[in-house]
Every structure is written in C-alpha cells, then in structure tokens.
Write a protein that holds these residues in place. Structure first.
Motif, PDB file in Angstrom:
ATOM      1  N   ALA A   1      23.139  -4.347  15.613  1.00  0.00           N
ATOM      2  CA  ALA A   1      23.389  -5.688  14.994  1.00  0.00           C
ATOM      3  C   ALA A   1      24.585  -5.829  14.178  1.00  0.00           C
ATOM      4  O   ALA A   1      25.440  -6.187  14.138  1.00  0.00           O
ATOM      5  N   LEU A   2      23.255  -4.178  13.170  1.00  0.00           N
ATOM      6  CA  LEU A   2      24.463  -4.869  11.454  1.00  0.00           C
ATOM      7  C   LEU A   2      26.126  -3.790  12.421  1.00  0.00           C
ATOM      8  O   LEU A   2      27.338  -4.814  11.735  1.00  0.00           O
ATOM      9  N   LYS A   3      25.745  -3.067  12.952  1.00  0.00           N
ATOM     10  CA  LYS A   3      26.980  -2.517  13.333  1.00  0.00           C
ATOM     11  C   LYS A   3      28.055  -3.447  13.998  1.00  0.00           C
ATOM     12  O   LYS A   3      29.440  -3.256  13.847  1.00  0.00           O
ATOM     13  N   ASN A   4      27.805  -4.323  15.454  1.00  0.00           N
ATOM     14  CA  ASN A   4      28.420  -5.057  15.894  1.00  0.00           C
ATOM     15  C   ASN A   4      28.644  -6.220  15.450  1.00  0.00           C
ATOM     16  O   ASN A   4      29.222  -7.140  16.222  1.00  0.00           O
ATOM     17  N   GLY A   5      28.282  -6.738  13.769  1.00  0.00           N
ATOM     18  CA  GLY A   5      28.900  -7.662  13.392  1.00  0.00           C
ATOM     19  C   GLY A   5      27.652  -8.573  14.293  1.00  0.00           C
ATOM     20  O   GLY A   5      28.447 -10.344  13.525  1.00  0.00           O
ATOM     21  N   GLN A   6      26.917  -8.647  14.455  1.00  0.00           N
ATOM     22  CA  GLN A   6      25.859 -10.029  14.260  1.00  0.00           C
ATOM     23  C   GLN A   6      25.009  -9.945  13.683  1.00  0.00           C
ATOM     24  O   GLN A   6      24.291 -11.432  13.398  1.00  0.00           O
ATOM     25  N   THR A   7      24.218  -9.027  12.347  1.00  0.00           N
ATOM     26  CA  THR A   7      23.862  -9.564  11.160  1.00  0.00           C
ATOM     27  C   THR A   7      24.500  -9.415   9.777  1.00  0.00           C
ATOM     28  O   THR A   7      26.299  -8.142  10.405  1.00  0.00           O
ATOM     29  N   ASP A   8      24.304  -9.493   9.161  1.00  0.00           N
ATOM     30  CA  ASP A   8      25.733  -8.866   7.615  1.00  0.00           C
ATOM     31  C   ASP A   8      24.609  -8.908   7.003  1.00  0.00           C
ATOM     32  O   ASP A   8      25.849  -7.794   6.226  1.00  0.00           O
ATOM     33  N   MET A   9      23.759  -8.077   6.398  1.00  0.00           N
ATOM     34  CA  MET A   9      23.331  -7.445   5.700  1.00  0.00           C
ATOM     35  C   MET A   9      21.878  -7.059   6.580  1.00  0.00           C
ATOM     36  O   MET A   9      21.445  -7.609   7.035  1.00  0.00           O
ATOM     37  N   PHE A  10      21.750  -5.565   5.532  1.00  0.00           N
ATOM     38  CA  PHE A  10      20.416  -5.393   6.202  1.00  0.00           C
ATOM     39  C   PHE A  10      19.217  -4.242   4.705  1.00  0.00           C
ATOM     40  O   PHE A  10      20.266  -3.586   4.275  1.00  0.00           O
ATOM     41  N   LEU A  11      18.443  -5.372   4.118  1.00  0.00           N
ATOM     42  CA  LEU A  11      17.816  -4.531   3.034  1.00  0.00           C
ATOM     43  C   LEU A  11      16.746  -4.090   3.167  1.00  0.00           C
ATOM     44  O   LEU A  11      16.235  -2.434   2.375  1.00  0.00           O
ATOM     45  N   GLY A  12      16.873  -2.981   4.084  1.00  0.00           N
ATOM     46  CA  GLY A  12      15.313  -1.525   4.675  1.00  0.00           C
ATOM     47  C   GLY A  12      16.052  -1.010   5.452  1.00  0.00           C
ATOM     48  O   GLY A  12      15.410   0.276   5.824  1.00  0.00           O
ATOM     49  N   ASN A  13      17.440   0.196   4.851  1.00  0.00           N
ATOM     50  CA  ASN A  13      17.418   1.967   4.891  1.00  0.00           C
ATOM     51  C   ASN A  13      16.853   2.487   3.916  1.00  0.00           C
ATOM     52  O   ASN A  13      17.589   2.673   3.246  1.00  0.00           O
TER      53      ASN A  13
ATOM     54  N   ALA B   1      14.337   9.004   6.551  1.00  0.00           N
ATOM     55  CA  ALA B   1      13.751   8.694   7.614  1.00  0.00           C
ATOM     56  C   ALA B   1      15.075   8.040   8.409  1.00  0.00           C
ATOM     57  O   ALA B   1      14.755   8.224   9.956  1.00  0.00           O
ATOM     58  N   GLN B   2      16.087   7.172   8.561  1.00  0.00           N
ATOM     59  CA  GLN B   2      16.579   6.395   8.846  1.00  0.00           C
ATOM     60  C   GLN B   2      18.224   7.394   8.477  1.00  0.00           C
ATOM     61  O   GLN B   2      18.936   6.159   9.128  1.00  0.00           O
ATOM     62  N   GLN B   3      18.368   8.715   8.519  1.00  0.00           N
ATOM     63  CA  GLN B   3      19.378   8.584   8.323  1.00  0.00           C
ATOM     64  C   GLN B   3      20.457   8.558   9.276  1.00  0.00           C
ATOM     65  O   GLN B   3      21.741   8.598   8.792  1.00  0.00           O
ATOM     66  N   LYS B   4      19.980   8.735  10.795  1.00  0.00           N
ATOM     67  CA  LYS B   4      20.948   9.632  11.342  1.00  0.00           C
ATOM     68  C   LYS B   4      21.886   8.349  11.822  1.00  0.00           C
ATOM     69  O   LYS B   4      22.881   7.381  12.665  1.00  0.00           O
ATOM     70  N   PHE B   5      20.629   7.025  11.281  1.00  0.00           N
ATOM     71  CA  PHE B   5      21.425   5.902  11.853  1.00  0.00           C
ATOM     72  C   PHE B   5      22.278   5.215  11.253  1.00  0.00           C
ATOM     73  O   PHE B   5      23.158   4.526  11.177  1.00  0.00           O
ATOM     74  N   ARG B   6      21.997   5.880   9.859  1.00  0.00           N
ATOM     75  CA  ARG B   6      22.937   6.012   8.534  1.00  0.00           C
ATOM     76  C   ARG B   6      24.625   6.158   8.503  1.00  0.00           C
ATOM     77  O   ARG B   6      25.561   5.919   8.646  1.00  0.00           O
ATOM     78  N   ASP B   7      23.871   7.929   9.015  1.00  0.00           N
ATOM     79  CA  ASP B   7      25.321   8.542   9.456  1.00  0.00           C
ATOM     80  C   ASP B   7      26.153   7.815  10.687  1.00  0.00           C
ATOM     81  O   ASP B   7      27.783   8.148   9.967  1.00  0.00           O
ATOM     82  N   ASP B   8      25.630   7.097  11.621  1.00  0.00           N
ATOM     83  CA  ASP B   8      26.317   6.512  12.564  1.00  0.00           C
ATOM     84  C   ASP B   8      27.019   5.353  11.911  1.00  0.00           C
ATOM     85  O   ASP B   8      28.490   4.594  12.248  1.00  0.00           O
ATOM     86  N   LEU B   9      26.494   4.610  10.710  1.00  0.00           N
ATOM     87  CA  LEU B   9      27.106   3.400  10.134  1.00  0.00           C
ATOM     88  C   LEU B   9      28.358   3.973   9.225  1.00  0.00           C
ATOM     89  O   LEU B   9      29.675   3.316   9.335  1.00  0.00           O
ATOM     90  N   ASP B  10      27.676   4.760   8.591  1.00  0.00           N
ATOM     91  CA  ASP B  10      28.599   5.946   7.945  1.00  0.00           C
ATOM     92  C   ASP B  10      30.367   5.681   9.170  1.00  0.00           C
ATOM     93  O   ASP B  10      31.170   5.618   8.043  1.00  0.00           O
ATOM     94  N   ALA B  11      30.239   6.525   9.440  1.00  0.00           N
ATOM     95  CA  ALA B  11      31.555   7.251  10.889  1.00  0.00           C
ATOM     96  C   ALA B  11      31.993   5.533  11.590  1.00  0.00           C
ATOM     97  O   ALA B  11      33.084   5.390  11.256  1.00  0.00           O
ATOM     98  N   ASN B  12      30.834   4.720  11.259  1.00  0.00           N
ATOM     99  CA  ASN B  12      31.786   3.017  11.512  1.00  0.00           C
ATOM    100  C   ASN B  12      32.923   3.090  10.595  1.00  0.00           C
ATOM    101  O   ASN B  12      34.003   2.278  11.273  1.00  0.00           O
ATOM    102  N   GLY B  13      32.591   2.846   9.692  1.00  0.00           N
ATOM    103  CA  GLY B  13      33.623   1.995   8.610  1.00  0.00           C
ATOM    104  C   GLY B  13      33.274   1.128   8.772  1.00  0.00           C
ATOM    105  O   GLY B  13      33.615   0.326   7.145  1.00  0.00           O
ATOM    106  N   GLY B  14      32.656   0.479   8.496  1.00  0.00           N
ATOM    107  CA  GLY B  14      32.685  -0.777   8.904  1.00  0.00           C
ATOM    108  C   GLY B  14      31.129  -1.379   7.785  1.00  0.00           C
ATOM    109  O   GLY B  14      31.021  -2.549   7.234  1.00  0.00           O
TER     110      GLY B  14
END
Length: 313
Positions: A72-84, A88-101
């Motif tokens: 949802a964050l990646k696709n612009g359906q939400t604006d921010m997230f306080l729980g990274n 434990a959630q590194q793979k999701f973070r890596d995906d977001l970082d690669a996305n660049g948005g």
C-alpha cells in the motif's frame, strides 16, 4: 513620501499579524497510514493521530498485514508507516529502497528486541537456547506460537522449520494474531504447560508473563536477542507536498518505557489507542517541545499551543 512610508509600515504590520502558512497542500489534510494489528504500532499510530487531529489534519488508519501494508505504501495507497522494524522487515525495506519512491524520515525507536521466548514452565524445563527446544518437543507439543499469517517473523520461523534448523523440522508453526497468541500462552502458563512463542519489547507481556528470551537465534532474528530499531517511512511525493506534516514525523520519536505504558493502557485497561495517547501526552507535555518544534497547524497557527489545548481539556 511620508504617506508612502506609513502605508508600507502598515502593510508590514498587517502581514506580521497574519499566521504563517503550514506550506502543506490541501490534499495533505487526510494523512493515510496503516498498522498491522500489533499493539506497539497501534500505540504509536495513536500518538500520531492525536497530534495530527489537534493540528487540523485527519488521520486515516487502515489495519493491514505487514506485506499488504508495504504494498500500500509502495503503490501510493498510504502516505507513511511508523512500524518499519529492522532487521525483521529488511526484505520489505530493500524492496521499497529499490523502488525509490520511499524515504526514511527518522529512527523512531531504539532498544527494541524480537525473537523466540519461553514462558516460566518452558524455562523450568531447561530451555534457554534455540538448541534446547527439540529435546523437549513433547512438553511443548511440538508447537511454536507465532503472530498473524504473512508476518516476516513467522516466515523466519517457517524457514527455520523447513531447513530443520536445531532439529525443528517436525515442529509446527501456529499462526494467529498477537492477542490470540498471548491468550494461548497465558492459558498454557496457568496450566503449567511450556510454551515457545514470539516475544518482543516494548510490550507489557514482559511484565505480565515470566519470559525467558532464547539465545542462539542470531541467524534467524539477529544478535542481542533480535535487537531491533523501528523506523518511520513515507512516500517522497507526500513529503514534498506536505512538509509540515513530514516535519512532525521527522521529530516524532518514542522510547521503550513510553510504549510499554501506552500498550498497557490499551491491552490491560481497554483504552482506545488515541485515548491512551492523549492521556499520556497530557501527563508528559514536555515531550511536545521536541515533537512540535517548528510545526504549525494546517492553517498556520503555532502547533504546540493547539495540541496542548486539545490534550489538556
């Protein structure tokens, strides 16, 4: 000449009397974010909601599983997230970082931990390390209690089982929500039955249950008993459009005792997260100085005064 000077001075004085703009677009009024149903994120989401509402924004909080929340964050359906939670959630973070948005606004918590633990009967059975578990499989009924399906921590446990790490290949991961997991552990505790389960801090479970965090899980959860930090992420486009709201988030940090208290109010006293947050802020107004430094209401008034007026009612 004198008339021109007086007119100019009057204009300057009139301008000085006007409130400063928050520099946020009208589209920033609604702040969209999510939580995975965990009480710690519900607590921090509640703090953000209280502050945003007092500043004239409208928080819109969706309950989404961890993978769905990141999409949802990646696709612009939400604006921010306080729980990274990292790592434990590194793979999701890596995906977001690669996305660049997406960008990180702040590390909002340090001193957290997240790994497997046993209750008092489990510790009394002699379990203190991941490697101790399999010898006591029957006592634990071969079950590891996890949280909601799809959570990264559950995936780590399942991968450990599939790889037969520590001889756990014939164990079963029991997936459920945070509250269901803790309720089961509580029932086992009352019955004197050993339990192994996901445990973390901050969380009032550390006071309600006699917990022994297990050593030996560095490869699965990281060193120092899954020592973790929590980070605030936001869409770059939203940060650019909503600099005032983003400034609040850059300055919004927490600590373990604070979150323990908030989570206790929510879990033990049945308080709504925003209600618990408002009460905590009213008792600790000194925290507002750092959180709201340079932050205004949506219509440009001093932010700290607006928040104090709301929470002290």
């Amino acid at each position: 000449m004198r008339l021109v000077q007086m007119t100019s001075l009057a204009a300057l004085l009139a301008g000085a009397a006007l409130p400063a703009s928050a520099d946020d677009a009208a589209s920033c009024e609604t702040v969209r974010y999510s939580g995975p149903g965990w009480t710690d994120i519900a607590a921090t989401n509640g703090v953000a909601a209280v502050l945003f509402e007092a500043l004239g924004y409208t928080p819109d909080i969706a309950t989404l599983s961890v993978p769905v929340g990141y999409e949802a964050l990646k696709n612009g359906q939400t604006d921010m997230f306080l729980g990274n939670w990292l790592p434990a959630q590194q793979k999701f973070r890596d995906d977001l970082d690669a996305n660049g948005g997406i960008e990180e606004l702040v590390q909002n918590l340090e001193g957290a931990k997240f790994t497997l633990a046993v209750n008092k009967p489990g510790a009394e059975a002699g379990v203190a390390d991941f490697a101790d578990l399999d010898a006591h499989k029957d006592a634990f009924d071969g079950k590891i209690y996890g949280i909601e399906p799809g959570a990264p921590a559950n995936q780590s446990i399942q991968a450990m089982i599939e790889a037969d790490d520590f001889g756990l290949g014939d164990w079963t991961l029991v997936e459920s929500g945070e509250q269901a997991m803790l309720a089961q552990v509580g029932r086992n505790e009352s019955a004197g039955t050993p339990s192994v389960f996901l445990a973390w801090a901050p969380h009032p479970m550390n006071e309600a249950i006699d917990i022994t965090y297990l050593s030996g899980g560095d490869a699965q959860f990281g060193p120092d008993f899954g020592g973790a930090t929590v980070h605030t992420l936001a869409r770059r486009e939203w940060v650019e459009s909503c600099p005032n709201a983003a400034r609040l988030l850059r300055q919004l940090t927490f600590d373990v005792p604070m979150e323990n208290a908030l989570m206790g109010d929510i879990l033990n006293d049945g308080m709504d997260p925003a209600e618990a947050a408002s009460a905590w802020i009213a008792e600790h107004p000194e925290r507002l100085e750092a959180w709201l430094d340079g932050v205004t209401t949506l219509d440009g008034k001093p932010g700290i005064e607006a928040v104090k007026e709301v929470v002290q009612q």
